[in-house]
Design an enzyme around this catalytic site. Sequence first.
Site, PDB file in Angstrom:
ATOM      1  N   ALA A   1       0.740  -1.680  -0.107  1.00  0.00           N
ATOM      2  CA  ALA A   1       0.118   0.133   0.059  1.00  0.00           C
ATOM      3  C   ALA A   1       0.865   1.419  -0.273  1.00  0.00           C
ATOM      4  O   ALA A   1       1.999   0.979   0.850  1.00  0.00           O
ATOM      5  CB  ALA A   1      -0.872   0.138   1.235  1.00  0.00           C
TER       6      ALA A   1
ATOM      7  N   GLU B   1      -0.960  -9.241  -0.493  1.00  0.00           N
ATOM      8  CA  GLU B   1      -1.841  -9.525  -0.003  1.00  0.00           C
ATOM      9  C   GLU B   1      -3.126  -9.500  -0.827  1.00  0.00           C
ATOM     10  O   GLU B   1      -4.045 -10.280  -1.804  1.00  0.00           O
ATOM     11  CB  GLU B   1      -3.071  -8.189   0.776  1.00  0.00           C
TER      12      GLU B   1
ATOM     13  N   GLU C   1       4.449  -5.371   7.412  1.00  0.00           N
ATOM     14  CA  GLU C   1       3.986  -4.018   8.146  1.00  0.00           C
ATOM     15  C   GLU C   1       3.959  -3.595  10.313  1.00  0.00           C
ATOM     16  O   GLU C   1       3.539  -3.203  10.416  1.00  0.00           O
ATOM     17  CB  GLU C   1       2.103  -4.966   7.890  1.00  0.00           C
TER      18      GLU C   1
END
Length: 215
Positions: A61, A110, A130
């Site tokens: 992300a 993901e 993460e």
Amino acid sequence: LLVNFENGIAVLTINRPDKLNALNIETITELGNCLDALDQDSNVKVLILTGSGEKAFVAGADISEFAHFDLENGKKLSGDGQHKLFDRVEKMTKPVIAAVNGFALGGGLELASACHIRVVSDNAKMGFPEVSLGVIPGYGGTQRLAQLVGKGKAFEMIISADMINAQDAYKWGLANYVTTQEELLNKCFEITNKIASKSPTAIKTAIKVINAGYN
Ligand code: COA
């Protein structure tokens, strides 16, 4: 996002190579909209999803977008992303193959995990960084990783934040195949050509039923 379409096979390329194809909100929205359109197009039989350049599938992300988010904004980003893209990929009525051509980290792993099949180049590095950033894989990756590699390896990968290489990804069940980077798309086409000749109705139902067992 680049889209190429030939003989029933759509190749989607996330095209932000200077940011290692990191998923910002605009990319997530564009990809989600594109998947909606391709799912409804009866000419499309199979999809391949890959990243632009030789270095990364998707490096996560886009950190610059959420670094300063509070809990509420974080929850919204995660919920919207799951709805618009990650669950969308998994629930596609046509098979989606991830061609992982380098780093697949965080949201990138993901995304690959939400695809139905993963073909991985031998230079790939896969992992969930993460917890180094104080968050968890928030787009459903905690569930999908455990479904693919088992609970023990999922705990190890997510809690350690370590990256694994393509061979380990294959051994652990995260990669269906490992190829050289040059052969990556050819290997995907070999798979898509097989799928494209099969019954779309049966494939659509198989995807739905396999997913149902995991939800
Ligand atoms: N979000 C936003 N930008 C990212 C990014 C991400 N997840 N991953 C890479 N980029 C950007 C870098 O900021 C850099 O941009 P800049 O040239 O404008 O500074 C560019 O992509 C190239 O990355 P760089 O770090 O210079 O490449 P590298 O080869 O030295 O390292 C990685 C590659 C993948 C190890 C490193 O980029 C990295 O650790 N990225 C973050 C991975 C991550 O934590 N993802 C999970 C997010 S939840």
